[in-house]
Design a protein around this motif. Structure first.
Motif, PDB file in Angstrom:
ATOM      1  N   ALA A 118      -6.802  -4.589 -11.412  1.00  0.00           N
ATOM      2  CA  ALA A 118      -5.601  -4.028 -10.780  1.00  0.00           C
ATOM      3  C   ALA A 118      -4.379  -4.590 -11.497  1.00  0.00           C
ATOM      4  N   HIS A 171      -2.411   4.302  -7.860  1.00  0.00           N
ATOM      5  CA  HIS A 171      -2.955   4.303  -6.506  1.00  0.00           C
ATOM      6  C   HIS A 171      -1.884   3.880  -5.520  1.00  0.00           C
ATOM      7  N   GLN A 193      -5.929   7.647  -4.969  1.00  0.00           N
ATOM      8  CA  GLN A 193      -5.388   7.920  -6.301  1.00  0.00           C
ATOM      9  C   GLN A 193      -4.385   9.050  -6.184  1.00  0.00           C
ATOM     10  N   MET A 196      -4.675   0.918 -11.301  1.00  0.00           N
ATOM     11  CA  MET A 196      -6.106   0.621 -11.349  1.00  0.00           C
ATOM     12  C   MET A 196      -6.593   0.841 -12.770  1.00  0.00           C
ATOM     13  N   ASP A 221      -9.706   0.980 -15.307  1.00  0.00           N
ATOM     14  CA  ASP A 221     -11.134   1.305 -15.216  1.00  0.00           C
ATOM     15  C   ASP A 221     -11.688   1.470 -16.624  1.00  0.00           C
TER      16      ASP A 221
END
Length: 150
Positions: A48, A76, A85, A107, A109
């Motif tokens: 995050a 987010h 999201q 976020m 990923d």
């Protein structure tokens, strides 16, 4: 002589007006970023990110996306304890868009490498109206709490 002073005043005023249209972040809308950081994640491929976008301009803007060479980044928001999201978030005129723990956040990923304390992750913020802003986000300890409360 009076005509020359008037012309100089107009020229100076125009130069100041143009100078006010950009800031150190290269954004014509007066957007600046502060307090950026990523807590060292527990997971190797997810993290995050938090920061504050300040808008000193008189027009609202929107953060539409964030990109990074390190992996995918999504926006987010957290409302009533539920994370969702979103495709964009407002940056109010003369206001701030704040990303903080338990609220709005970035976020990360599918990270190419696990961010470790002491490293930085570079992101580019994209806006509906303003130029992109590049931000270097330092990786802090997993328990880091900023002194500003963000």
């Amino acid at each position: 002589m009076k005509r020359t002073r008037t012309g100089l005043a107009v020229l100076t005023g125009t130069a100041l007006l143009l100078a006010g249209c950009s800031d150190s972040g290269g954004s014509p809308g007066g957007l600046t970023v502060s307090g950026a950081y990523i807590p060292q994640p527990v997971s190797a491929d997810m993290a995050a990110g938090f920061l504050t976008i300040s808008n000193s301009g008189s027009a609202a803007d929107q953060l539409t996306s964030v990109t990074s060479d390190e992996g995918e980044v999504t926006l987010h928001e957290t409302t009533g304890g539920a994370m969702e999201q979103v495709s964009r978030l407002p940056v109010p005129a003369h206001g701030q868009l704040v990303f903080k723990s338990g609220a709005n956040h970035l976020m990360f990923d599918k990270l190419k490498r696990a961010p470790k304390q002491g490293q930085t992750v570079t992101v580019e913020l994209h806006f509906a109206k303003s130029d992109p802003v590049v931000v270097k986000m330092p990786v802090k300890s997993a328990t880091y709490v900023p002194t500003t409360g963000h």
